[in-house]
Design a protein around this motif. Structure first.
Motif, PDB file in Angstrom:
ATOM      1  N   PRO A  27       0.822  -1.195   0.000  1.00 58.25           N
ATOM      2  CA  PRO A  27       0.000   0.000   0.000  1.00 58.25           C
ATOM      3  C   PRO A  27       0.866   1.258   0.000  1.00 58.25           C
ATOM      4  N   ALA A  28       0.344   2.303  -0.620  1.00 60.06           N
ATOM      5  CA  ALA A  28       1.091   3.569  -0.716  1.00 60.06           C
ATOM      6  C   ALA A  28       1.478   4.063   0.674  1.00 60.06           C
ATOM      7  N   SER A  29       2.668   4.606   0.780  1.00 62.22           N
ATOM      8  CA  SER A  29       3.160   5.044   2.089  1.00 62.22           C
ATOM      9  C   SER A  29       2.419   6.277   2.595  1.00 62.22           C
ATOM     10  N   SER A  30       1.511   6.855   1.782  1.00 57.46           N
ATOM     11  CA  SER A  30       0.757   8.018   2.218  1.00 57.46           C
ATOM     12  C   SER A  30      -0.363   7.642   3.185  1.00 57.46           C
ATOM     13  N   HIS A  31      -0.634   6.306   3.341  1.00 58.28           N
ATOM     14  CA  HIS A  31      -1.659   5.876   4.281  1.00 58.28           C
ATOM     15  C   HIS A  31      -1.165   6.106   5.699  1.00 58.28           C
ATOM     16  N   PRO A  32      -2.073   6.485   6.623  1.00 55.69           N
ATOM     17  CA  PRO A  32      -1.656   6.661   8.012  1.00 55.69           C
ATOM     18  C   PRO A  32      -1.206   5.343   8.623  1.00 55.69           C
ATOM     19  N   LYS A  33      -0.341   5.426   9.620  1.00 52.33           N
ATOM     20  CA  LYS A  33       0.194   4.238  10.280  1.00 52.33           C
ATOM     21  C   LYS A  33      -0.938   3.521  11.014  1.00 52.33           C
ATOM     22  N   SER A  34      -0.984   2.197  10.840  1.00 55.97           N
ATOM     23  CA  SER A  34      -2.035   1.422  11.495  1.00 55.97           C
ATOM     24  C   SER A  34      -1.402   0.246  12.242  1.00 55.97           C
ATOM     25  N   ALA A  35      -2.257  -0.549  12.909  1.00 53.19           N
ATOM     26  CA  ALA A  35      -1.764  -1.686  13.694  1.00 53.19           C
ATOM     27  C   ALA A  35      -1.049  -2.700  12.822  1.00 53.19           C
ATOM     28  N   GLY A  36      -1.356  -2.769  11.494  1.00 52.14           N
ATOM     29  CA  GLY A  36      -0.735  -3.737  10.611  1.00 52.14           C
ATOM     30  C   GLY A  36       0.599  -3.278  10.062  1.00 52.14           C
ATOM     31  N   ASP A  37       1.033  -2.058  10.412  1.00 47.54           N
ATOM     32  CA  ASP A  37       2.306  -1.547   9.912  1.00 47.54           C
ATOM     33  C   ASP A  37       3.463  -2.280  10.570  1.00 47.54           C
ATOM     34  N   SER A  38       4.551  -2.377   9.852  1.00 46.99           N
ATOM     35  CA  SER A  38       5.738  -3.032  10.393  1.00 46.99           C
ATOM     36  C   SER A  38       6.421  -2.115  11.397  1.00 46.99           C
ATOM     37  N   PRO A  39       7.353  -2.645  12.200  1.00 45.79           N
ATOM     38  CA  PRO A  39       8.034  -1.823  13.206  1.00 45.79           C
ATOM     39  C   PRO A  39       8.802  -0.660  12.589  1.00 45.79           C
ATOM     40  N   THR A  40       9.173  -0.743  11.308  1.00 45.06           N
ATOM     41  CA  THR A  40       9.919   0.336  10.675  1.00 45.06           C
ATOM     42  C   THR A  40       9.019   1.472  10.249  1.00 45.06           C
ATOM     43  N   GLN A  42       6.783   1.224   7.908  1.00 49.34           N
ATOM     44  CA  GLN A  42       6.317   0.973   6.540  1.00 49.34           C
ATOM     45  C   GLN A  42       5.040   0.135   6.589  1.00 49.34           C
ATOM     46  N   PRO A  43       4.128   0.343   5.644  1.00 47.68           N
ATOM     47  CA  PRO A  43       2.912  -0.473   5.608  1.00 47.68           C
ATOM     48  C   PRO A  43       3.277  -1.947   5.408  1.00 47.68           C
TER      49      PRO A  43
END
Length: 107
Positions: A27-40, A42-43
């Motif tokens: 997914p585009a990195s413009s999406h807000p950070k969510s619980a599924g994001d990696s520790p870095t 990044q989506p």
């Protein structure tokens, strides 16, 4: 959002092939950070793998669609025999089939 996979609604559009195929989406990195994001930050990357089974199922479905469940030739023979008055009803055979059906349903 609705997508399609080989004519089936609700899936991403991917062509099925004889060999396994992987589709990776990021997914585009413009999406807000969510619980599924990696520790870095990044989506998360989603991977979908399709095997040749999809193609085999579609081919089987297409071949079965062309098969008639009614023996039209036999139906015409019976119609003709009824019209001619030569159709014989075998009541013993019918009774045997009904008894066999009853037995199979009571199992």
């Amino acid at each position: 959002m609705s997508s399609e996979i080989n004519g089936i609604s609700g899936y991403s559009s991917v062509s099925a092939q004889k060999s396994p195929e992987s589709v990776t989406t990021n997914p585009a990195s413009s999406h807000p950070k969510s619980a599924g994001d990696s520790p870095t930050g990044q989506p998360a990357v989603e991977t979908v793998t399709l095997t040749h089974t999809t193609t085999q199922l579609r081919e089987t479905e297409a071949s079965l669609a062309g098969i008639s469940v009614v023996d039209n030739q036999k139906v015409e023979q019976i119609k003709q025999a009824i019209l001619e008055g030569s159709y014989q009803i075998d009541s013993e055979r019918i009774a045997d089939k009904l008894i066999a059906l009853e037995k199979s349903l009571s199992k």
